[in-house]
Design a protein around this motif. Sequence first.
Motif, short mmCIF file in Angstrom:
data_model
loop_
_atom_site.label_atom_id
_atom_site.label_comp_id
_atom_site.label_asym_id
_atom_site.label_seq_id
_atom_site.Cartn_x
_atom_site.Cartn_y
_atom_site.Cartn_z
N LYS A 12 27.30 9.95 70.47
CA LYS A 12 27.55 8.63 71.04
C LYS A 12 28.38 8.70 72.32
CE LYS A 12 30.41 4.94 69.45
NZ LYS A 12 31.01 4.33 68.27
N HIS A 13 29.44 9.54 72.30
CA HIS A 13 30.31 9.61 73.48
C HIS A 13 29.55 10.08 74.72
CE1 HIS A 13 30.22 13.48 71.53
NE2 HIS A 13 30.70 14.08 72.60
N ASN A 14 28.49 10.89 74.50
CA ASN A 14 27.72 11.38 75.64
C ASN A 14 26.75 10.34 76.20
OD1 ASN A 14 28.76 13.96 76.27
ND2 ASN A 14 27.84 14.78 74.41
N LEU A 15 26.48 9.28 75.43
CA LEU A 15 25.73 8.15 76.02
C LEU A 15 26.57 7.57 77.15
CD1 LEU A 15 24.47 6.29 72.80
CD2 LEU A 15 23.08 7.61 74.41
N TYR A 16 27.88 7.41 76.89
CA TYR A 16 28.79 6.88 77.91
C TYR A 16 28.86 7.83 79.11
CZ TYR A 16 30.71 3.55 74.45
OH TYR A 16 30.88 2.54 73.53
N ASN A 17 29.05 9.13 78.83
CA ASN A 17 29.18 10.10 79.92
C ASN A 17 27.93 10.13 80.79
OD1 ASN A 17 31.64 10.72 78.76
ND2 ASN A 17 30.93 12.56 77.73
N SER A 18 26.75 10.06 80.12
CA SER A 18 25.48 10.09 80.85
C SER A 18 25.31 8.84 81.71
CB SER A 18 24.31 10.21 79.86
OG SER A 18 24.41 11.41 79.12
N MET A 19 25.69 7.68 81.17
CA MET A 19 25.59 6.45 81.95
C MET A 19 26.50 6.51 83.18
SD MET A 19 25.71 3.33 79.22
CE MET A 19 24.79 3.35 77.72
N ALA A 20 27.75 6.95 82.97
CA ALA A 20 28.71 7.00 84.07
C ALA A 20 28.20 7.90 85.19
CB ALA A 20 30.06 7.52 83.56
N ALA A 21 27.69 9.06 84.82
CA ALA A 21 27.18 10.01 85.83
C ALA A 21 25.96 9.43 86.53
CB ALA A 21 26.84 11.34 85.16
N GLY A 22 25.07 8.81 85.76
CA GLY A 22 23.86 8.22 86.33
C GLY A 22 24.18 7.09 87.31
N ILE A 23 25.17 6.26 86.94
CA ILE A 23 25.58 5.17 87.84
C ILE A 23 26.13 5.75 89.15
CG2 ILE A 23 27.25 3.28 88.18
CD1 ILE A 23 27.04 2.76 85.11
N ALA A 24 26.95 6.80 89.04
CA ALA A 24 27.51 7.43 90.25
C ALA A 24 26.38 7.88 91.17
CB ALA A 24 28.40 8.61 89.87
N GLY A 25 25.36 8.47 90.58
CA GLY A 25 24.21 8.92 91.37
C GLY A 25 23.52 7.76 92.08
N ARG A 26 23.34 6.66 91.35
CA ARG A 26 22.64 5.50 91.95
C ARG A 26 23.48 4.83 93.04
NH1 ARG A 26 18.84 5.01 93.48
NH2 ARG A 26 18.41 2.80 93.32
N THR A 27 24.81 4.80 92.90
CA THR A 27 25.63 4.20 93.97
C THR A 27 25.45 4.96 95.28
OG1 THR A 27 27.60 5.52 93.50
CG2 THR A 27 27.45 3.39 92.39
N MET A 28 25.13 6.25 95.17
CA MET A 28 24.92 7.08 96.36
C MET A 28 23.42 7.19 96.71
SD MET A 28 27.83 8.10 97.57
CE MET A 28 28.94 6.81 97.06
N GLU A 29 22.63 6.26 96.15
CA GLU A 29 21.20 6.15 96.50
C GLU A 29 20.37 7.38 96.12
OE1 GLU A 29 20.08 3.34 97.72
OE2 GLU A 29 21.88 2.35 98.46
N ILE A 30 20.80 8.12 95.10
CA ILE A 30 19.97 9.24 94.62
C ILE A 30 18.77 8.65 93.87
CG2 ILE A 30 19.90 11.20 93.02
CD1 ILE A 30 22.79 11.79 93.81
N ARG A 31 17.60 9.22 94.11
CA ARG A 31 16.37 8.65 93.54
C ARG A 31 16.38 8.69 92.02
NH1 ARG A 31 12.83 12.17 96.09
NH2 ARG A 31 11.33 11.76 94.43
N LYS A 32 15.79 7.67 91.42
CA LYS A 32 15.85 7.54 89.96
C LYS A 32 15.17 8.72 89.26
CE LYS A 32 11.90 4.39 89.67
NZ LYS A 32 11.42 3.09 89.27
N GLU A 33 14.11 9.29 89.89
CA GLU A 33 13.42 10.44 89.27
C GLU A 33 14.39 11.62 89.15
OE1 GLU A 33 10.73 7.68 91.04
OE2 GLU A 33 12.31 8.84 92.01
N LYS A 34 15.21 11.82 90.19
CA LYS A 34 16.16 12.94 90.18
C LYS A 34 17.23 12.72 89.12
CE LYS A 34 14.53 15.53 93.45
NZ LYS A 34 13.86 16.77 93.03
N ILE A 35 17.65 11.46 88.96
CA ILE A 35 18.67 11.16 87.95
C ILE A 35 18.11 11.38 86.55
CG2 ILE A 35 20.09 9.32 86.94
CD1 ILE A 35 20.49 8.31 89.84
#
Length: 446
Positions: A275-298
Amino acid sequence: MTKKLIILGAGESGIGAALLGKQQGYDVFVSDGGTIKDIYKQELAVNHIPFEEGQHSWDVILGADEIVKSPGIPEKTELMKKIRAKGVPVISEIELAYRFSKDAKIIAITGSNGKSTTTALTFHIFETAGLNAAMVGNIGLSYARVVATAPADYYIVEVSSFQLDDIVEFKPNVAILLNITPDHLDRYDYKMENYVESKFRITMNQGPEDFFVYCKDDQEIDNYLKKQTIYSTSIPFTIMEPLKQGGFMVNDQVNIQVNDEPVIVSMYDLALKGKHNLYNSMAAGIAGRTMEIRKEKIRESLTSFKSLEHRMEYVSTVRGVDFINDSKATNVNSLWFALESMETPVVLIMGGVDKGNDYSAIRELVKEKVKAIICLGIDNAPIQEALSKDTPVMVDTRSMKEAVDAAFQHAEKGDVVLLSPACASFDLFKNYEDRGKQFKDAVREL
């Protein structure tokens, strides 16, 4: 006039600060009250940086224009009291590094638990996207060292509350706050609110053009946000409810909704389990999207990531018993997360230097999942008093080999032997890496 920069503490962050200070033309002197590792002494010598060990020359230190303080030095030491009384400006190494990396994008990650995993995962996303990124801070090389020796376009920085205590202008483009649970309270006058304030310093210089990414399900964070204004653009993540913007779960799917391009990954496809890694994965994914990294790469990164050494690291299976190295679990909450993700009966190796731990939080999980606790430490009394009623077997050991042998004796086929100490390692080991390495060596000898 050349500015006199004194570095207190010659660990990785101190040496990094010294190298950067020297490169930027400061007059640098390094002072460590203990012994300095040979490898660091050689670096200082090669770079013609004067240093002292085993003492502090007070007159030299108090004559500084600015002091970079190691995160490990508490304010209550006599030296720090004198420095504060004299009014010499004190900064942390991340503040110095920030001063000379403002052109880069900075993603800073803090929280009581999950920082290293989230930092490594965020770095993996940026690397997969082909960006020139560096992973720095509490994980691996110091931020200042990398700014001095191998500058990057993106810095993924793991920061602790101790480092945040001495920032002045440090301003990450993306600040991630994963969670806040009691830890290191001895450094905050045993007041939770002081520790919470310290964690929130990560946002203090941010403006609307910056992002604050946080866990909406964390009680301490939620309480603080009700009382205080954050000036950056807030992006929450949660597993409790759908959101218009942020990270959330729908039908076992992780959704990251930022910039109109949703990233959707089945929780069963995530590289990191629990469960805790759902949070970690979301946080990292959001960081990627704020910097416009493509969704396929995330999506690709979240499913291909390999977890860190000493953090829920699978070591080996011996006669049907799995061995997991979670030596990096140095507080009760980390142990809670480790137990929470276990699906089979656990023989738990725990113990070490107890920072005033409250074990009541894990009692239910121990009752439910742990068939034996192998205590590993010089003083195991706090664990025995707190948990002996919750598990049928409690064994006292004084070395890693003894602990692993005892754990193996009490484990049956299909069980997991989990090293997740919930304590610091300094009683029997150099650090948590040394503890994890000795665990792996002992398992290989079985």
